[in-house]
Design an enzyme around this catalytic site. Structure first.
Site, PDB file in Angstrom:
ATOM      1  N   MET A  29       0.859  -1.198   0.000  1.00 46.25           N
ATOM      2  CA  MET A  29       0.000   0.000   0.000  1.00 46.25           C
ATOM      3  C   MET A  29       0.885   1.234   0.000  1.00 46.25           C
ATOM      4  O   MET A  29       1.591   1.511   0.977  1.00 46.25           O
ATOM      5  CB  MET A  29      -0.927   0.000   1.224  1.00 46.25           C
ATOM      6  N   CYS A 115      -2.444  -1.285 -10.426  1.00 48.74           N
ATOM      7  CA  CYS A 115      -2.678   0.103 -10.028  1.00 48.74           C
ATOM      8  C   CYS A 115      -3.718   0.746 -10.949  1.00 48.74           C
ATOM      9  O   CYS A 115      -3.603   0.704 -12.178  1.00 48.74           O
ATOM     10  CB  CYS A 115      -1.375   0.904 -10.065  1.00 48.74           C
TER      11      CYS A 115
HETATM   12  C1  LIG Z   1      -3.702   3.550   0.234  1.00 49.26           C
HETATM   13  C2  LIG Z   1      -3.528   2.356  -0.684  1.00 49.26           C
HETATM   14  C3  LIG Z   1      -2.363   2.216  -1.404  1.00 49.26           C
HETATM   15  C4  LIG Z   1      -2.184   1.119  -2.257  1.00 49.26           C
HETATM   16  N1  LIG Z   1      -0.993   0.970  -2.906  1.00 49.26           N
HETATM   17  C5  LIG Z   1      -0.756  -0.171  -3.614  1.00 49.26           C
HETATM   18  C6  LIG Z   1       0.532  -0.426  -4.157  1.00 49.26           C
HETATM   19  O1  LIG Z   1       1.496   0.335  -3.994  1.00 49.26           O
HETATM   20  N2  LIG Z   1       0.684  -1.569  -4.877  1.00 49.26           N
HETATM   21  C7  LIG Z   1      -0.346  -2.464  -5.069  1.00 49.26           C
HETATM   22  O2  LIG Z   1      -0.153  -3.484  -5.715  1.00 49.26           O
HETATM   23  N3  LIG Z   1      -1.556  -2.237  -4.544  1.00 49.26           N
HETATM   24  C8  LIG Z   1      -1.776  -1.138  -3.812  1.00 49.26           C
HETATM   25  N4  LIG Z   1      -2.992  -0.963  -3.204  1.00 49.26           N
HETATM   26  C9  LIG Z   1      -4.027  -2.002  -3.329  1.00 49.26           C
HETATM   27  C10 LIG Z   1      -3.906  -3.010  -2.160  1.00 49.26           C
HETATM   28  O3  LIG Z   1      -2.697  -3.732  -2.232  1.00 49.26           O
HETATM   29  C11 LIG Z   1      -5.080  -4.007  -2.168  1.00 49.26           C
HETATM   30  O4  LIG Z   1      -5.058  -4.716  -3.377  1.00 49.26           O
HETATM   31  C12 LIG Z   1      -6.430  -3.322  -2.020  1.00 49.26           C
HETATM   32  O5  LIG Z   1      -6.409  -2.356  -0.993  1.00 49.26           O
HETATM   33  C13 LIG Z   1      -7.533  -4.358  -1.726  1.00 49.26           C
HETATM   34  O6  LIG Z   1      -7.254  -5.050  -0.537  1.00 49.26           O
HETATM   35  P1  LIG Z   1      -7.982  -4.688   0.865  1.00 49.26           P
HETATM   36  O7  LIG Z   1      -9.461  -4.769   0.613  1.00 49.26           O
HETATM   37  O8  LIG Z   1      -7.492  -5.752   1.827  1.00 49.26           O
HETATM   38  O9  LIG Z   1      -7.563  -3.305   1.231  1.00 49.26           O
HETATM   39  C14 LIG Z   1      -3.214   0.149  -2.385  1.00 49.26           C
HETATM   40  C15 LIG Z   1      -4.381   0.307  -1.650  1.00 49.26           C
HETATM   41  C16 LIG Z   1      -4.552   1.383  -0.806  1.00 49.26           C
HETATM   42  C17 LIG Z   1      -5.839   1.501  -0.017  1.00 49.26           C
END
Ligand SMILES: Cc1cc2nc3c(=O)[nH]c(=O)nc-3n(C[C@H](O)[C@H](O)[C@H](O)COP(=O)(O)O)c2cc1C
Length: 330
Positions: A29, A115
């Site tokens: 993230m 992304c």
């Molecule tokens: C603030 C934020 C930053 C993120 N940055 C990335 C990142 O750098 N690389 C990536 O593959 N996914 C990124 N994601 C996506 C997360 O890895 C993840 O796939 C997404 O939040 C869904 O999972 P969750 O429901 O458990 O949050 C980001 C998500 C959030 C909320």
């Protein structure tokens, strides 16, 4: 369970030759999963870690160790297995920089194919790469030849509902040397909201010979069991639910963490942020974590709005003390 105890356990799955001794994984993230937060989550049970994504063009130009891009790649030995996550839109550049970055010692190079940020995806990087599975196949073939460490991918289900090409993408990746796929069960168009489709993860897993991580809306230990049951994924990747609640990797419910324990962790986290970024910037960017550590105090809106204005340790300490007082009275 501590990392050292876990080191004696058999792996749950392996990424190439790299054993992973657990089934819960902190999601990458940007703006959150830096060295302090990753160390905390790894200690509490995340079986491996990913860095925030780094732009290969940016990293190529930032030679200084303290540059923002380089700080994203700082890690401790205890975090291993460590995946450096990269993104970019020029295949040759991705291969060139991946080769350079492997010399910094990560266990894995992960390519971001998920992304959804417009300026990244519409330029053909991140989720923009999902549009052309054949090209992804060629890119992974090149990465596999160029790197001596495993290369993995984090994908979405497709660009939008009309182009959910996840099976084709997963096959192209696996056939060309990809060693693990993390699947965020949404399309690019959905960004971070709307329903997740875990059944798509199940479809990928049913066809894959490499490990698959299931991701999207896992918020509780019950959700972890559900996604594993429904998809048979090898591991569960957790993002937003870990912010302010790293204990999720110990399968503890958010509501079960006493405020005092949360505040003790916030103090430690803040100290590590200051160590990494210096006192001024460390205090500034800790705000987004601080408000999440005191989620217990949802009724105390004013305290939360003052936390997002803290700019030094004394201000944080005084608000933490106030939070403890409020919780004693309530
Ligand atoms: C603030 C934020 C930053 C993120 N940055 C990335 C990142 O750098 N690389 C990536 O593959 N996914 C990124 N994601 C996506 C997360 O890895 C993840 O796939 C997404 O939040 C869904 O999972 P969750 O429901 O458990 O949050 C980001 C998500 C959030 C909320």
């Amino acid at each position: 369970m501590t990392c050292s105890k876990r080191a004696a356990e058999p792996p749950v799955f392996s990424i190439g030759t790299i054993p992973v001794r657990g089934d819960l994984v902190l999601a990458p993230m940007d703006g959150f999963t830096d060295w302090p937060f990753r160390v905390i989550c790894r200690e509490l049970g995340s079986a491996m870690v990913y860095t925030e994504f780094v732009n290969v063009d940016e990293i190529a130009h930032s030679r200084r160790a303290e540059s923002a891009a380089r700080l994203k790649l700082k890690y401790s030995e205890m975090e291993r297995p460590v995946a450096f996550q990269i993104y970019g839109h020029v295949d040759e550049r991705l291969v060139e920089i991946a080769r350079v970055l492997q010399d910094l010692g990560p266990d894995i190079i992960d390519l971001n194919l998920g992304c959804a940020i417009r300026k990244i995806a519409e330029r053909g990087a991140g989720a923009g790469m999902l549009k052309d599975p054949a090209r992804l196949g060629r890119l992974f073939a090149a990465l596999s030849v160029a790197l001596r460490i495993p290369v993995t991918a984090k994908i979405r289900l497709g660009w939008d509902d009309r182009s959910r090409n996840y099976l084709e993408v997963a096959k192209a990746l696996e056939d060309n040397g990809c060693a693990l796929i993390a699947v965020h069960a949404r399309t690019k168009e959905q960004a971070l909201s709307g329903p997740v489709d875990w059944s798509a993860i199940a479809e990928i897993k049913a066809r894959a010979r490499i490990p698959i991580l299931g991701n999207g809306n896992v918020r509780t230990p019950g959700d972890m069991d559900a996604i594993k049951r429904e998809t048979h994924c090898d591991g569960v990747m957790i993002g937003r639910a870990a912010i302010g609640h790293p204990w999720i990797f110990s399968r503890r419910e958010k509501e079960s963490i006493p405020l005092a324990e949360s505040i003790a962790m916030a103090r430690r986290h803040l100290g590590m942020m200051i160590e990494l970024y210096g006192p001024e910037y460390g205090c500034l960017i800790f705000r987004k974590h601080a408000v999440r550590y005191v989620h217990h105090l949802t009724s105390v809106g004013k305290l939360r709005s003052r936390l997002v204005l803290c700019s030094n340790v004394a201000e944080y300490e005084s608000l933490f003390a106030e939070a403890m007082e409020i919780s004693k009275q309530s």
